[in-house]
Every structure is written in C-alpha cells, then in structure tokens.
Design a protein around this motif. Structure first.
Motif, PDB file in Angstrom:
ATOM      1  N   GLU A 286      46.557  30.381  38.155  1.00 45.93           N
ATOM      2  CA  GLU A 286      46.542  31.580  38.881  1.00 45.93           C
ATOM      3  C   GLU A 286      47.991  31.060  40.092  1.00 45.93           C
ATOM      4  OE1 GLU A 286      43.592  33.030  41.368  1.00 45.93           O
ATOM      5  OE2 GLU A 286      42.610  34.673  39.793  1.00 45.93           O
ATOM      6  N   THR A 297      46.472  35.874  32.139  1.00 45.86           N
ATOM      7  CA  THR A 297      45.513  36.796  32.067  1.00 45.86           C
ATOM      8  C   THR A 297      46.106  37.564  33.014  1.00 45.86           C
ATOM      9  OG1 THR A 297      43.961  37.323  32.163  1.00 45.86           O
ATOM     10  CG2 THR A 297      44.623  36.222  34.111  1.00 45.86           C
ATOM     11  N   LEU A 299      46.358  40.183  36.783  1.00 43.85           N
ATOM     12  CA  LEU A 299      45.964  40.306  37.391  1.00 43.85           C
ATOM     13  C   LEU A 299      45.568  41.090  38.278  1.00 43.85           C
ATOM     14  CD1 LEU A 299      47.856  37.028  38.586  1.00 43.85           C
ATOM     15  CD2 LEU A 299      45.800  36.564  37.833  1.00 43.85           C
ATOM     16  N   VAL A 300      45.259  41.302  38.839  1.00 37.02           N
ATOM     17  CA  VAL A 300      44.485  42.582  39.622  1.00 37.02           C
ATOM     18  C   VAL A 300      44.748  42.720  41.149  1.00 37.02           C
ATOM     19  CG1 VAL A 300      42.600  44.271  40.475  1.00 37.02           C
ATOM     20  CG2 VAL A 300      42.634  43.016  38.678  1.00 37.02           C
ATOM     21  N   ALA A 318      37.397  46.064  41.348  1.00 37.12           N
ATOM     22  CA  ALA A 318      38.351  45.325  41.674  1.00 37.12           C
ATOM     23  C   ALA A 318      37.664  43.770  41.096  1.00 37.12           C
ATOM     24  CB  ALA A 318      38.753  44.813  42.907  1.00 37.12           C
ATOM     25  N   LYS A 319      36.782  43.739  41.297  1.00 35.25           N
ATOM     26  CA  LYS A 319      36.088  42.446  40.500  1.00 35.25           C
ATOM     27  C   LYS A 319      35.338  42.880  39.259  1.00 35.25           C
ATOM     28  CE  LYS A 319      32.266  39.185  41.246  1.00 35.25           C
ATOM     29  NZ  LYS A 319      32.094  39.176  40.414  1.00 35.25           N
ATOM     30  N   GLN A 322      38.466  43.121  37.110  1.00 36.18           N
ATOM     31  CA  GLN A 322      39.416  41.305  37.071  1.00 36.18           C
ATOM     32  C   GLN A 322      38.281  39.835  36.241  1.00 36.18           C
ATOM     33  OE1 GLN A 322      42.602  39.679  38.883  1.00 36.18           O
ATOM     34  NE2 GLN A 322      41.466  38.627  36.481  1.00 36.18           N
ATOM     35  N   ASP A 323      37.031  40.360  36.799  1.00 38.71           N
ATOM     36  CA  ASP A 323      36.455  39.623  36.043  1.00 38.71           C
ATOM     37  C   ASP A 323      36.455  40.286  33.895  1.00 38.71           C
ATOM     38  OD1 ASP A 323      35.668  38.407  37.665  1.00 38.71           O
ATOM     39  OD2 ASP A 323      33.290  39.810  38.510  1.00 38.71           O
ATOM     40  N   ARG A 326      39.430  38.809  32.951  1.00 40.64           N
ATOM     41  CA  ARG A 326      39.107  37.149  32.150  1.00 40.64           C
ATOM     42  C   ARG A 326      38.382  36.726  31.452  1.00 40.64           C
ATOM     43  NH1 ARG A 326      41.659  32.769  34.133  1.00 40.64           N
ATOM     44  NH2 ARG A 326      42.723  34.064  35.925  1.00 40.64           N
TER      45      ARG A 326
END
Length: 412
Positions: A286, A297, A299-300, A318-319, A322-323, A326
């Motif tokens: 990141e 990857t 990114l949000v 959002a979580k 993102q999860d 990834r």
C-alpha cells in the motif's frame, strides 16, 4: 520504472541484482519482501507461513538460519513450497555461524536464493575476515547474491572505537549521531569492497543500513546513496507494533522512495497478538501503491464518515469490498491483465459521494443521514444503476466482479 503519479521521481540508478529471476535495482520496480517468525526447523509451519506471505504479495521471503536443524530444514522447506506451487525465493538470514552452517549443509546453500550477512556479527577479532570470506566463497560457489546488512544494534565495536578516535583528532569533531551513521555506512561499504576483492561482482551485492529512528534512517540512506551505486534494501528496523510501526516505517521509507532511494523494502512490524504476519506485506504494497510507484491490488477510496453518515453501512461495504478484492487478487492476477490498477470508491453521503464515485472506475454513493434510501453506482464516470435494499454489499461486489471480467482481457 514507469509511474503515472505526477510527483513520483525517477529512482536513483543502481547496479541491478537478480535474485532467482527477480530484478532488484536498476530500472526494476521496488521489490517487496518479508520475513518469517517461525522456527525454521519446523518445516511444515515455516512453509505454511512463507506461502501465506507469498500469497499476500511478498516477492522475497527471508528465513532465519541459525542452527544445524534450521539449515537442514531449508531444502525441505523449498521442496514443500515447490510442491505447493509457491515459487517465492528464500533468503537465508545468517548471524555468527553462517560459515559453519553453509559448509555443513550444502543443500541449504543451494536451496537459498540469497544470503544475508550482518558485518557486525559475522565474526569477531581475527575470525571476522576469514568467516566473512568463507560466506562469500559459498556465494561464489553456488552463484548466489548477498545482502550485506549493517544494523546499528549490532555494529562492530572495534570499528566504532576507531571512528571515535578518528573523530577526536578532527579540528571540528562530528556529533555522536554523525559518527554512528558513518560507522554504519563504513561497515556496509567496507564489507562490500572486501566482497568484491574476493570475487563477488557488484551485480551480486545489495546493501542495507538499518536503524530504528525515522530521521536517522533518512539521513543514513541519503548518505550511503550519495556514496555508492549498489542496490539498496530499505527498512526501519524494530519499527514497532500497530499504528506506531506503520507510521514510523511509512514516514521514513516514503521520504526516501520519493527521493529515488531504495530498490527493495520491508516493513518490520511487530505483529499484534493473533494478527497475521502478512500485515507487513500489505503495508509495504500500500505504501508503494499510494505513492504511485507500483500497483498490486485495487484500492478502495472511502470517506472517513461524519455526522451526515451515522449509518455504518458505507463502512461495512468498504471493508467487504476491500477484503474481497484482496482475497481475489491471486486468482485475478492469473486471469486478467492490469486488474491491479482498478480503482474503487465507497462513499457515505451526497456531499462528495457522487463526485468521488465518478473519479473511480466503479463507485457507489451510499445514503447518509436523512437521505433517500438509494445508492447510485457509477461506472467509468457515468451513473449505471441504483441499488436498494438489504443486499447492497453483495450486489455491489457482483458489479465489481462483472466489470473485472468484462474490462480486463483474459490471459490465454
């Protein structure tokens, strides 16, 4: 290295080193590496953690080689990883007895992709030169690159004393911090020069000078970068746990990377109890991605929330997103070209939501406090649909999946 980031600088020219097919330095992208914390003699446990680190995106993984049992385990770990389809190169971390272990376990010497030597503890007194030379001889025999990694926690005290004496004789003595930096740099550079004298080419040498203070790390790497063209490994040693370790590491490495210093990095986080070792890999990726130096990857982008966003729906989505991306990246990376450049936005209200969503490849603007219970989705800057109901998260993930399959060409 190419970058779309408007303020990214060209990296400092360095001699490229190839580690099991991975280029470090020169024009190659900055390489992410990590290190296991398992007992290397535990073949199954170490292979499992190496696999987890590699799956998270670590391109090089270092393992401790400190005992005969650990050295004997290395080729078995390599074999197990190969059977798992995990080709990540293994780096052997040697302190004190590396010359003995490499001699006793030639299969270990062969299985490792690179050796790491600490010039501060490779040997002491009269033994230092012979034991250092022995490891270099093994590197030559097995055609392995070497990282000469100096660390201010294990400096050669004889060198420090000599530099202190030299400093006392100056008309204008340096302060103690500068003397310490010079000892660290001299330890690395003198060892590299000795390795070259023994026959190891510059294309097989990587240097590092690690400290645990942000300003000290920036100062020492600026200095060594000005004095040599070896490939450089960056890392804030003993960075710490949680947010402290992340902030300290990214503050130091961000400055150096922006100045074009550094060819490979590690974020040395202390894992919190129960936390995965892979977090250090995610932080390293990141850091490079948010600086525009590499893409790993999708990114949000997500808003922090305020009084307009009392609902936690946007946080949950959002979580979830993102999860999901990834988790899917190992699979996507094999199937789709360029998917790591995908941009996503999950916004919490109408203030910035539609605008941010239009800037992303795919964005969703969720209803804030008092807003109509509707979530417009924007694709490539245009409103494509509106989601409603209890399954917005799953439906939005489906939109992302469909977009990836449609936009990115499938590999043959």
């Amino acid at each position: 290295m190419s970058s779309s980031h408007p303020s990214a600088v060209a990296r400092r020219a360095s001699v490229p080193v190839v580690v099991a097919g991975i280029a470090v330095g020169g024009s190659a992208p900055v390489v992410v590496q990590s290190m296991t914390n398992t007992d290397t003699a535990d073949v199954a446990g170490t292979a499992k953690q190496v696999s987890e680190l590699a799956r998270a995106g670590s391109e090089l993984v270092r393992v401790t080689v400190n005992t005969p049992e650990a050295a004997a385990a290395v080729p078995r770990i390599r074999e197990r990883l190969d059977m798992m389809g995990v080709g990540v190169p293994l780096i052997g971390d040697f302190h004190y007895n590396g010359h003995q272990l490499l001699e006793r376990e030639p299969a270990c010497a062969q299985a490792l992709a690179k050796y790491r030597i600490n010039p501060g503890n490779v040997g002491f007194g009269k033994k230092k030169d012979t034991q250092f030379a022995a490891i270099i001889e093994f590197a030559l025999k097995y055609d392995k690159p070497v990282r000469i990694g100096a660390n201010w926690g294990s400096l050669d005290q004889a060198m420090v004393a000599a530099l202190m004496d030299e400093n006392h004789s100056r008309a204008q003595p340096w302060d103690a911090a500068r003397v310490g930096r010079e000892a660290l740099i001299r330890s690395a550079l003198d060892s590299a020069a000795r390795a070259e004298e023994l026959g190891l080419s510059r294309e097989r040498i990587i240097l590092s000078c690690k400290v645990s203070g942000v300003q000290e790390l920036i100062a020492v790497y600026r200095d060594i970068a000005a004095r040599c063209d070896y490939a450089l490994h960056l890392g804030l040693t003993e960075a710490g746990m949680g947010s402290k370790g992340i902030v300290a590491s990214t503050a130091a490495l961000g400055v150096l990377l922006q100045e074009g210093i550094g060819d490979t990095i590690r974020i040395s986080l202390t894992p919190e109890p129960g936390e995965s070792r892979t977090r250090e890999v995610v932080v390293a990726q990141e850091l490079l991605q948010t600086m525009g130096l590499r893409a790993f990857t999708p990114l949000v982008t997500a808003c922090p929330g305020c009084g307009r966003t009392t609902s936690t729906l946007f946080q949950q989505i959002a979580k979830t997103v993102q999860d999901h991306v990834r988790e899917k990246m190992p699979e996507w990376r094999l199937k789709y070209d360029g998917v790591e450049n995908l941009t996503l936005a999950v916004m919490g209200c109408v203030v910035n939501g539609p605008g941010e969503s239009k800037h992303a490849d795919i964005g969703i603007s969720l209803p804030g406090t008092g807003e109509a219970p509707a979530a417009p989705v924007f694709i490539d800057g245009q409103k494509a649909m509106t989601l409603r109901g209890e399954h917005i998260a799953d439906e939005f993930v489906g939109v992302v999946e469909d977009y990836v399959a449609r936009r990115y060409a499938q590999r043959a």
